[in-house]
Design an enzyme around this catalytic site. Structure first.
Site, PDB file in Angstrom:
ATOM      1  N   HIS A 262     -43.909  39.909   8.232  1.00 18.48           N
ATOM      2  CA  HIS A 262     -44.644  40.041   9.497  1.00 18.48           C
ATOM      3  C   HIS A 262     -45.009  41.519   9.618  1.00 18.48           C
ATOM      4  O   HIS A 262     -44.296  42.387   9.108  1.00 18.48           O
ATOM      5  CB  HIS A 262     -43.702  39.614  10.636  1.00 18.48           C
ATOM      6  CG  HIS A 262     -44.332  39.545  11.991  1.00 18.48           C
ATOM      7  ND1 HIS A 262     -44.597  40.671  12.728  1.00 18.48           N
ATOM      8  CD2 HIS A 262     -44.732  38.497  12.743  1.00 18.48           C
ATOM      9  CE1 HIS A 262     -45.135  40.314  13.883  1.00 18.48           C
ATOM     10  NE2 HIS A 262     -45.236  38.991  13.918  1.00 18.48           N
TER      11      HIS A 262
ATOM     12  N   ASP B  39     -35.172  41.299   8.760  1.00 19.30           N
ATOM     13  CA  ASP B  39     -35.921  40.832   9.931  1.00 19.30           C
ATOM     14  C   ASP B  39     -35.487  39.388  10.175  1.00 19.30           C
ATOM     15  O   ASP B  39     -35.849  38.475   9.429  1.00 19.30           O
ATOM     16  CB  ASP B  39     -37.424  40.925   9.627  1.00 19.30           C
ATOM     17  CG  ASP B  39     -38.302  40.277  10.700  1.00 19.30           C
ATOM     18  OD1 ASP B  39     -37.749  39.646  11.620  1.00 19.30           O
ATOM     19  OD2 ASP B  39     -39.535  40.392  10.602  1.00 19.30           O
TER      20      ASP B  39
ATOM     21  N   GLN C 222     -37.040  34.884  12.626  1.00 14.59           N
ATOM     22  CA  GLN C 222     -37.219  33.439  12.421  1.00 14.59           C
ATOM     23  C   GLN C 222     -35.956  32.745  11.919  1.00 14.59           C
ATOM     24  O   GLN C 222     -35.957  31.525  11.735  1.00 14.59           O
ATOM     25  CB  GLN C 222     -38.360  33.190  11.411  1.00 14.59           C
ATOM     26  CG  GLN C 222     -39.708  33.731  11.845  1.00 14.59           C
ATOM     27  CD  GLN C 222     -40.266  33.026  13.069  1.00 14.59           C
ATOM     28  OE1 GLN C 222     -39.881  31.891  13.376  1.00 14.59           O
ATOM     29  NE2 GLN C 222     -41.159  33.677  13.785  1.00 14.59           N
TER      30      GLN C 222
ATOM     31  N   LYS D 146     -37.245  34.261  21.028  1.00 15.97           N
ATOM     32  CA  LYS D 146     -37.433  33.163  20.065  1.00 15.97           C
ATOM     33  C   LYS D 146     -36.171  32.307  19.975  1.00 15.97           C
ATOM     34  O   LYS D 146     -36.144  31.303  19.295  1.00 15.97           O
ATOM     35  CB  LYS D 146     -37.780  33.719  18.688  1.00 15.97           C
ATOM     36  CG  LYS D 146     -39.214  34.238  18.578  1.00 15.97           C
ATOM     37  CD  LYS D 146     -39.498  34.702  17.168  1.00 15.97           C
ATOM     38  CE  LYS D 146     -40.960  35.000  16.930  1.00 15.97           C
ATOM     39  NZ  LYS D 146     -41.447  36.226  17.533  1.00 15.97           N
TER      40      LYS D 146
ATOM     41  N   CYS E 129     -49.958  37.461  12.256  1.00 13.49           N
ATOM     42  CA  CYS E 129     -49.469  38.843  12.074  1.00 13.49           C
ATOM     43  C   CYS E 129     -48.873  39.031  10.682  1.00 13.49           C
ATOM     44  O   CYS E 129     -47.824  39.669  10.514  1.00 13.49           O
ATOM     45  CB  CYS E 129     -48.427  39.220  13.130  1.00 13.49           C
ATOM     46  SG  CYS E 129     -49.119  39.299  14.761  1.00 13.49           S
TER      47      CYS E 129
END
Lengths: 396, 114
Positions: free
Chosen positions: A112, A189, A192, A215, A356
Protein backbone atom coordinates in the site's frame (compact mmCIF):
# COMPACT_ATOMS: atom_id res chain seq x y z
CA UNK A 1 -20.52 -17.93 16.12
CA UNK A 2 -24.07 -16.62 16.05
CA UNK A 3 -23.90 -14.32 13.03
CA UNK A 4 -27.46 -13.06 13.34
CA UNK A 5 -26.83 -12.02 16.93
CA UNK A 6 -23.55 -10.38 15.96
CA UNK A 7 -25.29 -8.47 13.16
CA UNK A 8 -27.69 -6.97 15.68
CA UNK A 9 -24.68 -5.12 17.13
CA UNK A 10 -24.03 -3.40 13.81
CA UNK A 11 -26.94 -0.97 13.57
CA UNK A 12 -25.92 0.24 10.12
CA UNK A 13 -26.75 -3.18 8.70
CA UNK A 14 -30.42 -2.41 9.33
CA UNK A 15 -30.14 -0.15 6.29
CA UNK A 16 -30.05 -3.30 4.17
CA UNK A 17 -26.63 -2.59 2.78
CA UNK A 18 -24.44 -5.50 1.72
CA UNK A 19 -21.15 -4.15 2.93
CA UNK A 20 -18.21 -5.71 1.12
CA UNK A 21 -15.63 -2.96 1.53
CA UNK A 22 -14.15 -4.15 4.79
CA UNK A 23 -10.58 -3.80 3.58
CA UNK A 24 -11.16 -0.04 3.45
CA UNK A 25 -12.84 0.24 6.81
CA UNK A 26 -14.88 -2.07 9.00
CA UNK A 27 -18.28 -1.30 10.41
CA UNK A 28 -18.54 -0.31 14.07
CA UNK A 29 -20.47 -2.38 16.60
CA UNK A 30 -22.71 -0.93 19.26
CA UNK A 31 -20.36 -1.56 22.23
CA UNK A 32 -17.64 0.50 20.51
CA UNK A 33 -20.04 3.35 19.73
CA UNK A 34 -21.30 3.18 23.33
CA UNK A 35 -17.75 3.31 24.73
CA UNK A 36 -17.08 6.49 22.73
CA UNK A 37 -20.44 7.94 23.70
CA UNK A 38 -19.90 7.11 27.35
CA UNK A 39 -16.62 9.07 27.40
CA UNK A 40 -18.42 12.18 26.11
CA UNK A 41 -21.57 11.72 28.20
CA UNK A 42 -20.15 10.40 31.46
CA UNK A 43 -16.60 11.56 32.08
CA UNK A 44 -15.39 13.91 29.33
CA UNK A 45 -12.06 15.34 30.47
CA UNK A 46 -8.45 15.58 29.39
CA UNK A 47 -6.15 12.81 30.54
CA UNK A 48 -3.05 12.71 32.74
CA UNK A 49 -3.47 16.26 33.93
CA UNK A 50 -6.34 16.51 36.33
CA UNK A 51 -6.79 15.69 39.97
CA UNK A 52 -10.56 15.72 39.62
CA UNK A 53 -12.62 12.57 39.18
CA UNK A 54 -13.53 12.84 35.49
CA UNK A 55 -9.91 13.33 34.48
CA UNK A 56 -8.87 10.36 36.59
CA UNK A 57 -11.58 8.23 35.00
CA UNK A 58 -10.62 9.30 31.49
CA UNK A 59 -6.93 8.66 32.17
CA UNK A 60 -7.68 5.22 33.52
CA UNK A 61 -9.92 4.30 30.57
CA UNK A 62 -7.29 5.48 28.06
CA UNK A 63 -4.52 3.54 29.82
CA UNK A 64 -6.69 0.44 30.10
CA UNK A 65 -7.31 0.67 26.35
CA UNK A 66 -3.55 0.51 25.77
CA UNK A 67 -3.23 -2.54 27.97
CA UNK A 68 -6.17 -4.27 26.23
CA UNK A 69 -4.54 -3.73 22.85
CA UNK A 70 -1.18 -4.87 24.22
CA UNK A 71 -2.78 -8.04 25.54
CA UNK A 72 -4.54 -8.59 22.21
CA UNK A 73 -1.15 -8.65 20.48
CA UNK A 74 0.72 -10.45 23.27
CA UNK A 75 3.11 -7.62 24.13
CA UNK A 76 3.74 -5.10 26.87
CA UNK A 77 1.59 -1.99 27.24
CA UNK A 78 4.68 0.25 26.98
CA UNK A 79 5.20 -1.03 23.46
CA UNK A 80 1.78 0.00 22.15
CA UNK A 81 1.39 3.53 20.82
CA UNK A 82 -1.97 4.87 19.73
CA UNK A 83 -1.75 6.68 16.42
CA UNK A 84 -4.32 8.19 14.11
CA UNK A 85 -3.97 5.41 11.51
CA UNK A 86 -1.62 2.80 10.12
CA UNK A 87 0.02 5.32 7.78
CA UNK A 88 0.97 7.55 10.70
CA UNK A 89 2.67 4.68 12.51
CA UNK A 90 4.82 3.79 9.49
CA UNK A 91 5.73 7.44 8.97
CA UNK A 92 6.65 7.74 12.64
CA UNK A 93 9.19 4.94 12.25
CA UNK A 94 10.48 6.26 8.91
CA UNK A 95 11.08 9.72 10.29
CA UNK A 96 12.16 8.60 13.76
CA UNK A 97 15.03 6.27 12.92
CA UNK A 98 18.40 7.79 12.15
CA UNK A 99 19.32 7.38 8.49
CA UNK A 100 22.70 7.63 6.83
CA UNK A 101 23.55 7.83 3.17
CA UNK A 102 23.92 4.32 1.78
CA UNK A 103 21.62 2.66 4.32
CA UNK A 104 19.41 0.13 2.60
CA UNK A 105 15.64 -0.19 2.95
CA UNK A 106 13.92 -3.13 1.34
CA UNK A 107 10.26 -2.94 0.51
CA UNK A 108 8.04 -4.60 -2.10
CA UNK A 109 5.83 -3.79 -5.05
CA UNK A 110 2.89 -5.30 -3.19
CA UNK A 111 2.75 -2.48 -0.66
CA UNK A 112 0.00 0.00 0.00
CA UNK A 113 1.31 3.53 -0.60
CA UNK A 114 1.47 3.93 3.19
CA UNK A 115 4.36 1.47 3.24
CA UNK A 116 5.98 2.66 0.04
CA UNK A 117 6.05 6.45 -0.14
CA UNK A 118 7.81 7.01 3.24
CA UNK A 119 10.75 4.95 1.97
CA UNK A 120 10.93 6.81 -1.33
CA UNK A 121 11.11 10.02 0.69
CA UNK A 122 14.12 8.63 2.61
CA UNK A 123 15.91 7.98 -0.66
CA UNK A 124 15.26 11.57 -1.69
CA UNK A 125 16.16 13.16 1.66
CA UNK A 126 18.94 10.99 3.04
CA UNK A 127 20.34 9.08 0.09
CA UNK A 128 18.95 5.80 1.40
CA UNK A 129 19.01 2.98 -1.13
CA UNK A 130 15.51 1.58 -1.62
CA UNK A 131 15.26 -1.95 -3.01
CA UNK A 132 11.87 -3.14 -4.25
CA UNK A 133 11.11 -6.84 -4.34
CA UNK A 134 8.51 -7.93 -6.82
CA UNK A 135 5.83 -10.50 -5.99
CA UNK A 136 4.20 -12.87 -8.46
CA UNK A 137 0.86 -11.85 -9.95
CA UNK A 138 -0.80 -13.92 -7.21
CA UNK A 139 0.96 -11.78 -4.61
CA UNK A 140 3.49 -14.37 -3.45
CA UNK A 141 7.18 -13.87 -2.78
CA UNK A 142 10.26 -16.03 -3.15
CA UNK A 143 12.16 -15.89 0.15
CA UNK A 144 15.39 -16.18 -1.79
CA UNK A 145 14.71 -12.71 -3.23
CA UNK A 146 14.86 -11.34 0.31
CA UNK A 147 17.97 -13.39 1.05
CA UNK A 148 19.64 -11.88 -2.00
CA UNK A 149 18.60 -8.32 -1.18
CA UNK A 150 19.39 -8.26 2.55
CA UNK A 151 22.99 -7.32 3.34
CA UNK A 152 24.89 -5.60 6.13
CA UNK A 153 23.75 -2.20 4.92
CA UNK A 154 20.12 -3.20 5.33
CA UNK A 155 18.67 -1.11 8.08
CA UNK A 156 15.05 -2.04 7.57
CA UNK A 157 12.74 -4.31 5.64
CA UNK A 158 9.21 -2.92 5.37
CA UNK A 159 6.63 -5.39 4.20
CA UNK A 160 2.91 -5.94 4.38
CA UNK A 161 1.49 -8.87 6.34
CA UNK A 162 -1.55 -9.23 4.09
CA UNK A 163 -1.96 -7.48 0.75
CA UNK A 164 -4.81 -4.98 0.51
CA UNK A 165 -4.86 -5.73 -3.21
CA UNK A 166 -4.89 -9.52 -3.34
CA UNK A 167 -5.46 -10.62 0.25
CA UNK A 168 -2.41 -12.91 0.09
CA UNK A 169 -0.64 -13.60 3.36
CA UNK A 170 3.07 -12.75 3.34
CA UNK A 171 5.50 -14.95 5.36
CA UNK A 172 6.73 -12.07 7.50
CA UNK A 173 8.14 -14.31 10.23
CA UNK A 174 10.49 -15.99 7.74
CA UNK A 175 11.40 -12.64 6.22
CA UNK A 176 12.18 -11.38 9.74
CA UNK A 177 14.60 -14.25 10.31
CA UNK A 178 16.47 -13.30 7.14
CA UNK A 179 16.62 -9.63 8.11
CA UNK A 180 17.71 -10.25 11.69
CA UNK A 181 20.61 -12.44 10.56
CA UNK A 182 22.16 -9.25 9.19
CA UNK A 183 21.08 -7.16 12.19
CA UNK A 184 18.43 -5.32 10.20
CA UNK A 185 14.99 -4.41 11.46
CA UNK A 186 11.58 -5.58 10.29
CA UNK A 187 8.54 -3.34 9.98
CA UNK A 188 5.23 -5.04 9.25
CA UNK A 189 2.19 -3.26 7.84
CA UNK A 190 -0.57 -5.12 9.63
CA UNK A 191 -3.56 -3.10 8.42
CA UNK A 192 -5.10 -6.09 6.64
CA UNK A 193 -3.96 -8.85 8.99
CA UNK A 194 -4.76 -7.57 12.49
CA UNK A 195 -8.54 -7.59 11.92
CA UNK A 196 -8.63 -11.11 10.49
CA UNK A 197 -6.50 -13.50 12.51
CA UNK A 198 -4.86 -13.72 15.89
CA UNK A 199 -1.35 -12.25 16.01
CA UNK A 200 1.23 -12.61 18.73
CA UNK A 201 3.81 -9.98 17.93
CA UNK A 202 6.52 -11.66 20.00
CA UNK A 203 6.08 -14.86 18.02
CA UNK A 204 5.91 -12.96 14.75
CA UNK A 205 9.32 -11.53 15.61
CA UNK A 206 8.90 -8.12 14.04
CA UNK A 207 10.42 -4.92 15.39
CA UNK A 208 7.64 -2.57 14.33
CA UNK A 209 4.02 -3.35 13.53
CA UNK A 210 1.54 -0.74 12.42
CA UNK A 211 -2.17 -1.24 11.86
CA UNK A 212 -5.44 0.68 11.66
CA UNK A 213 -8.01 0.75 14.45
CA UNK A 214 -10.89 1.50 12.11
CA UNK A 215 -10.31 -1.67 10.09
CA UNK A 216 -10.75 -3.77 13.24
CA UNK A 217 -14.06 -2.32 14.48
CA UNK A 218 -12.53 0.73 16.14
CA UNK A 219 -13.44 4.36 15.47
CA UNK A 220 -11.90 6.17 12.51
CA UNK A 221 -8.87 8.24 13.42
CA UNK A 222 -7.38 5.40 15.45
CA UNK A 223 -4.34 3.27 14.75
CA UNK A 224 -1.77 1.19 16.59
CA UNK A 225 2.00 1.17 16.39
CA UNK A 226 4.07 -1.48 18.14
CA UNK A 227 7.68 -0.62 18.80
CA UNK A 228 9.69 -3.40 20.38
CA UNK A 229 10.86 -2.32 23.80
CA UNK A 230 14.60 -2.29 23.13
CA UNK A 231 14.08 -0.07 20.08
CA UNK A 232 12.03 2.64 21.74
CA UNK A 233 14.99 4.92 22.31
CA UNK A 234 16.20 4.50 18.73
CA UNK A 235 13.02 6.07 17.37
CA UNK A 236 12.81 9.80 17.79
CA UNK A 237 9.26 11.12 18.14
CA UNK A 238 8.47 13.61 15.40
CA UNK A 239 6.04 15.56 17.50
CA UNK A 240 7.01 17.20 20.75
CA UNK A 241 4.81 18.83 23.33
CA UNK A 242 2.69 18.13 26.35
CA UNK A 243 2.13 14.76 27.94
CA UNK A 244 5.23 13.05 26.58
CA UNK A 245 8.01 14.22 28.83
CA UNK A 246 9.68 13.11 32.03
CA UNK A 247 11.04 16.57 32.74
CA UNK A 248 11.59 19.93 31.06
CA UNK A 249 14.20 22.51 31.97
CA UNK A 250 15.05 25.89 30.57
CA UNK A 251 17.21 24.47 27.77
CA UNK A 252 16.47 20.80 27.54
CA UNK A 253 14.00 18.05 28.21
CA UNK A 254 13.82 14.32 28.76
CA UNK A 255 11.17 12.06 27.26
CA UNK A 256 8.76 9.76 29.07
CA UNK A 257 9.59 6.08 28.99
CA UNK A 258 6.47 4.32 27.74
CA UNK A 259 4.06 4.92 24.89
CA UNK A 260 3.58 8.45 26.22
CA UNK A 261 6.83 9.59 24.56
CA UNK A 262 5.19 9.17 21.14
CA UNK A 263 1.78 10.65 21.97
CA UNK A 264 2.42 14.36 22.27
CA UNK A 265 -0.49 16.67 22.99
CA UNK A 266 -4.05 15.67 23.76
CA UNK A 267 -4.64 12.36 21.99
CA UNK A 268 -7.83 10.99 20.48
CA UNK A 269 -9.07 9.96 23.92
CA UNK A 270 -12.56 8.84 22.89
CA UNK A 271 -11.13 7.01 19.87
CA UNK A 272 -8.56 5.21 21.99
CA UNK A 273 -11.19 4.10 24.48
CA UNK A 274 -13.35 2.95 21.55
CA UNK A 275 -10.40 0.99 20.19
CA UNK A 276 -10.10 -0.78 23.54
CA UNK A 277 -13.76 -1.75 23.25
CA UNK A 278 -13.13 -2.98 19.70
CA UNK A 279 -10.40 -5.42 20.75
CA UNK A 280 -12.67 -6.57 23.60
CA UNK A 281 -15.35 -7.29 21.02
CA UNK A 282 -12.96 -9.25 18.80
CA UNK A 283 -11.49 -11.14 21.75
CA UNK A 284 -14.93 -12.08 23.04
CA UNK A 285 -15.75 -13.71 19.72
CA UNK A 286 -12.28 -15.20 19.37
CA UNK A 287 -9.86 -14.49 16.52
CA UNK A 288 -9.60 -18.16 15.54
CA UNK A 289 -13.38 -18.30 15.07
CA UNK A 290 -13.26 -15.10 13.01
CA UNK A 291 -10.46 -16.53 10.88
CA UNK A 292 -12.32 -19.78 10.23
CA UNK A 293 -15.55 -18.02 9.33
CA UNK A 294 -13.72 -15.53 7.07
CA UNK A 295 -12.19 -18.49 5.25
CA UNK A 296 -15.54 -20.16 4.78
CA UNK A 297 -17.01 -17.00 3.24
CA UNK A 298 -13.89 -16.45 1.12
CA UNK A 299 -14.15 -19.97 -0.29
CA UNK A 300 -17.79 -19.41 -1.12
CA UNK A 301 -17.12 -16.10 -2.83
CA UNK A 302 -14.19 -17.47 -4.82
CA UNK A 303 -16.30 -20.42 -5.98
CA UNK A 304 -19.13 -18.09 -6.95
CA UNK A 305 -16.85 -15.77 -8.92
CA UNK A 306 -15.18 -18.70 -10.66
CA UNK A 307 -18.60 -19.78 -11.91
CA UNK A 308 -19.07 -16.53 -13.88
CA UNK A 309 -17.40 -16.77 -17.27
CA UNK A 310 -16.73 -13.08 -17.83
CA UNK A 311 -15.12 -12.60 -14.44
CA UNK A 312 -11.37 -12.74 -13.91
CA UNK A 313 -10.17 -13.17 -10.33
CA UNK A 314 -6.79 -11.71 -9.43
CA UNK A 315 -4.45 -12.95 -6.75
CA UNK A 316 -4.32 -16.36 -5.16
CA UNK A 317 -7.46 -18.46 -5.28
CA UNK A 318 -6.35 -20.64 -2.40
CA UNK A 319 -8.38 -19.57 0.66
CA UNK A 320 -5.75 -21.06 2.98
CA UNK A 321 -3.19 -18.57 1.73
CA UNK A 322 -5.28 -15.42 1.79
CA UNK A 323 -7.89 -13.43 3.63
CA UNK A 324 -11.27 -12.34 2.27
CA UNK A 325 -9.90 -9.59 0.02
CA UNK A 326 -10.94 -10.60 -3.49
CA UNK A 327 -9.97 -8.51 -6.49
CA UNK A 328 -11.65 -9.21 -9.82
CA UNK A 329 -12.68 -7.70 -13.11
CA UNK A 330 -15.55 -8.14 -15.51
CA UNK A 331 -14.61 -8.22 -19.17
CA UNK A 332 -15.67 -5.12 -21.12
CA UNK A 333 -16.66 -3.29 -17.97
CA UNK A 334 -14.52 -0.90 -15.93
CA UNK A 335 -14.08 -1.65 -12.21
CA UNK A 336 -15.90 1.60 -11.35
CA UNK A 337 -18.88 0.55 -13.47
CA UNK A 338 -19.03 -2.78 -11.69
CA UNK A 339 -19.07 -0.99 -8.32
CA UNK A 340 -21.59 1.58 -9.54
CA UNK A 341 -24.04 -0.98 -10.85
CA UNK A 342 -23.74 -3.26 -7.80
CA UNK A 343 -24.61 -0.27 -5.64
CA UNK A 344 -27.55 0.68 -7.83
CA UNK A 345 -28.98 -2.79 -8.30
CA UNK A 346 -28.66 -4.29 -4.84
CA UNK A 347 -27.11 -1.75 -2.46
CA UNK A 348 -23.86 -3.71 -2.51
CA UNK A 349 -20.78 -1.73 -1.46
CA UNK A 350 -17.47 -2.77 -2.98
CA UNK A 351 -14.35 -0.77 -3.85
CA UNK A 352 -12.95 -0.13 -7.30
CA UNK A 353 -9.78 1.44 -8.64
CA UNK A 354 -6.12 1.19 -7.76
CA UNK A 355 -6.53 0.64 -4.00
CA UNK A 356 -3.59 2.96 -3.11
CA UNK A 357 -1.37 0.28 -4.57
CA UNK A 358 -0.30 1.77 -7.91
CA UNK A 359 3.05 -0.03 -8.32
CA UNK A 360 1.47 -3.48 -7.99
CA UNK A 361 -1.53 -2.72 -10.22
CA UNK A 362 0.55 -0.99 -12.90
CA UNK A 363 3.73 -3.03 -12.98
CA UNK A 364 2.84 -6.49 -11.69
CA UNK A 365 -0.82 -7.07 -12.50
CA UNK A 366 -0.68 -4.82 -15.55
CA UNK A 367 -4.11 -3.41 -14.74
CA UNK A 368 -3.50 0.34 -14.91
CA UNK A 369 -7.19 1.12 -14.38
CA UNK A 370 -7.37 -1.07 -11.32
CA UNK A 371 -9.73 -3.80 -10.23
CA UNK A 372 -13.02 -4.24 -8.49
CA UNK A 373 -12.46 -5.52 -4.96
CA UNK A 374 -14.87 -7.25 -2.63
CA UNK A 375 -13.66 -7.72 0.93
CA UNK A 376 -15.35 -9.74 3.64
CA UNK A 377 -15.58 -9.68 7.40
CA UNK A 378 -17.19 -11.85 10.03
CA UNK A 379 -20.55 -10.02 10.04
CA UNK A 380 -21.11 -10.82 6.37
CA UNK A 381 -23.33 -13.79 5.63
CA UNK A 382 -23.45 -16.59 3.10
CA UNK A 383 -26.74 -15.13 1.83
CA UNK A 384 -25.00 -11.83 1.16
CA UNK A 385 -22.32 -13.61 -0.84
CA UNK A 386 -25.09 -15.36 -2.84
CA UNK A 387 -26.78 -12.02 -3.56
CA UNK A 388 -23.48 -10.51 -4.61
CA UNK A 389 -22.80 -13.37 -7.04
CA UNK A 390 -26.35 -13.35 -8.42
CA UNK A 391 -26.24 -9.57 -8.96
CA UNK A 392 -22.88 -9.81 -10.64
CA UNK A 393 -24.24 -12.51 -12.95
CA UNK A 394 -27.03 -10.15 -13.90
CA UNK A 395 -24.55 -7.37 -14.64
CA UNK A 396 -22.29 -9.42 -16.89
CA UNK B 1 -17.15 20.05 -4.85
CA UNK B 2 -20.73 21.06 -4.13
CA UNK B 3 -22.85 23.07 -6.54
CA UNK B 4 -26.45 24.10 -6.61
CA UNK B 5 -28.76 23.46 -9.53
CA UNK B 6 -32.35 24.38 -10.18
CA UNK B 7 -34.64 21.48 -10.87
CA UNK B 8 -38.38 22.05 -11.40
CA UNK B 9 -38.11 25.45 -9.71
CA UNK B 10 -36.39 24.01 -6.66
CA UNK B 11 -32.78 24.51 -5.58
CA UNK B 12 -31.03 21.17 -5.29
CA UNK B 13 -27.47 20.33 -4.20
CA UNK B 14 -25.18 18.57 -6.59
CA UNK B 15 -22.11 16.80 -5.17
CA UNK B 16 -19.12 16.09 -7.38
CA UNK B 17 -16.77 13.56 -5.84
CA UNK B 18 -13.45 12.45 -7.23
CA UNK B 19 -12.93 8.69 -7.50
CA UNK B 20 -9.68 6.81 -8.09
CA UNK B 21 -7.59 8.53 -10.77
CA UNK B 22 -4.47 7.90 -12.81
CA UNK B 23 -2.24 10.74 -13.89
CA UNK B 24 -4.38 13.43 -15.46
CA UNK B 25 -7.28 11.09 -16.18
CA UNK B 26 -9.90 11.06 -13.46
CA UNK B 27 -13.22 9.50 -12.59
CA UNK B 28 -16.05 11.33 -10.86
CA UNK B 29 -19.36 10.62 -9.23
CA UNK B 30 -21.96 13.33 -9.53
CA UNK B 31 -24.94 12.99 -7.20
CA UNK B 32 -28.17 14.95 -7.28
CA UNK B 33 -28.90 15.24 -3.56
CA UNK B 34 -32.64 14.78 -3.75
CA UNK B 35 -34.87 11.75 -3.74
CA UNK B 36 -35.97 11.45 -7.34
CA UNK B 37 -36.56 9.01 -10.12
CA UNK B 38 -35.16 10.05 -13.46
CA UNK B 39 -37.07 9.18 -16.60
CA UNK B 40 -34.16 7.43 -18.25
CA UNK B 41 -36.16 6.61 -21.39
CA UNK B 42 -37.02 10.25 -21.93
CA UNK B 43 -33.42 11.32 -21.31
CA UNK B 44 -32.15 8.72 -23.75
CA UNK B 45 -34.03 10.39 -26.61
CA UNK B 46 -31.84 13.46 -26.16
CA UNK B 47 -28.67 11.69 -25.09
CA UNK B 48 -28.47 9.49 -28.16
CA UNK B 49 -28.12 12.58 -30.33
CA UNK B 50 -24.75 13.20 -28.74
CA UNK B 51 -23.61 9.91 -27.19
CA UNK B 52 -23.25 6.30 -28.19
CA UNK B 53 -25.54 4.04 -26.16
CA UNK B 54 -23.60 1.29 -24.45
CA UNK B 55 -26.07 -0.38 -22.09
CA UNK B 56 -29.70 0.18 -21.16
CA UNK B 57 -31.23 -1.27 -18.01
CA UNK B 58 -34.38 -0.19 -16.23
CA UNK B 59 -32.27 1.08 -13.30
CA UNK B 60 -29.34 2.59 -15.19
CA UNK B 61 -27.93 3.45 -18.59
CA UNK B 62 -24.37 3.62 -19.82
CA UNK B 63 -23.43 5.97 -22.63
CA UNK B 64 -20.10 6.94 -24.12
CA UNK B 65 -18.27 9.41 -26.26
CA UNK B 66 -14.67 8.23 -26.53
CA UNK B 67 -12.76 8.31 -24.30
CA UNK B 68 -15.45 9.34 -21.81
CA UNK B 69 -17.94 6.84 -20.45
CA UNK B 70 -20.96 7.88 -18.38
CA UNK B 71 -23.21 5.74 -16.21
CA UNK B 72 -26.52 7.26 -15.15
CA UNK B 73 -28.63 5.67 -12.44
CA UNK B 74 -32.35 6.19 -12.07
CA UNK B 75 -32.02 7.71 -8.61
CA UNK B 76 -29.88 10.64 -9.71
CA UNK B 77 -26.35 9.34 -9.59
CA UNK B 78 -24.01 9.92 -12.49
CA UNK B 79 -20.54 8.44 -12.85
CA UNK B 80 -18.17 9.94 -15.39
CA UNK B 81 -15.05 7.99 -16.29
CA UNK B 82 -11.87 9.14 -18.02
CA UNK B 83 -12.22 12.85 -17.41
CA UNK B 84 -9.20 14.77 -18.70
CA UNK B 85 -7.98 17.25 -17.65
CA UNK B 86 -8.72 15.71 -14.29
CA UNK B 87 -10.61 18.50 -12.52
CA UNK B 88 -14.03 18.57 -10.84
CA UNK B 89 -14.86 21.64 -12.95
CA UNK B 90 -14.29 19.64 -16.09
CA UNK B 91 -16.36 16.77 -14.68
CA UNK B 92 -19.16 19.20 -13.94
CA UNK B 93 -19.01 20.60 -17.47
CA UNK B 94 -19.52 17.07 -18.80
CA UNK B 95 -22.26 16.39 -16.24
CA UNK B 96 -24.10 19.50 -17.37
CA UNK B 97 -24.57 17.85 -20.77
CA UNK B 98 -26.46 15.08 -18.98
CA UNK B 99 -28.34 17.32 -16.56
CA UNK B 100 -29.71 19.33 -19.48
CA UNK B 101 -31.61 16.25 -20.65
CA UNK B 102 -33.49 15.95 -17.34
CA UNK B 103 -36.97 17.40 -17.82
CA UNK B 104 -37.26 20.42 -15.48
CA UNK B 105 -33.54 21.20 -15.31
CA UNK B 106 -33.10 24.97 -15.21
CA UNK B 107 -29.33 25.33 -14.80
CA UNK B 108 -26.70 26.15 -12.20
CA UNK B 109 -27.63 28.41 -9.28
CA UNK B 110 -24.37 29.36 -7.58
CA UNK B 111 -21.04 27.87 -6.61
CA UNK B 112 -20.80 26.68 -3.01
CA UNK B 113 -17.48 26.29 -1.32
CA UNK B 114 -16.76 22.72 -0.26
Amino acid sequence: MDIEKIREDFKILQKDVIYLDNAATSLTPDPVVKAVESYYFDYNANIERGVYTFSQEASKAYEVAHSKVAQFFGVDEKEIIFTKNCTYGINLVASGLKWDKGDRVITTLLEHHANYLPWLRLAEKHGVEVIRISPTKEGFFELKDFEKAVNRKTKLVAVTHVSNCTGTIVPVKEIGEIVHRENGLLLVDGAQSAPHFGINLRELGCDFFSCSGHKMLGPTGTGILYIKEDLRERVEPFELGGGMIKDVDMDDFSLAEGWERFEAGTPNIAGGIGLGAAVDYLSNIGMSKIEAYDRKLTTKMLDGLKSIKKVTIFGSQDPRKKTGVIPFKVSNMSPHKVAFTLDELANIAIRSGLHCCHPFLKYVLNEPFGTARASLYFYNTEEEVDTFIETLKMIV
Amino acid sequence: MIKSIKLNGEEVELTINSLCHKGDVGNYKVTIEKKLTLDLEEMLKELKKEFEIDKVHKLFIIIKKEPISISIARHGKIMIERVSPDTPENAFKIAEGILKTIPGYEGLVKIKKP
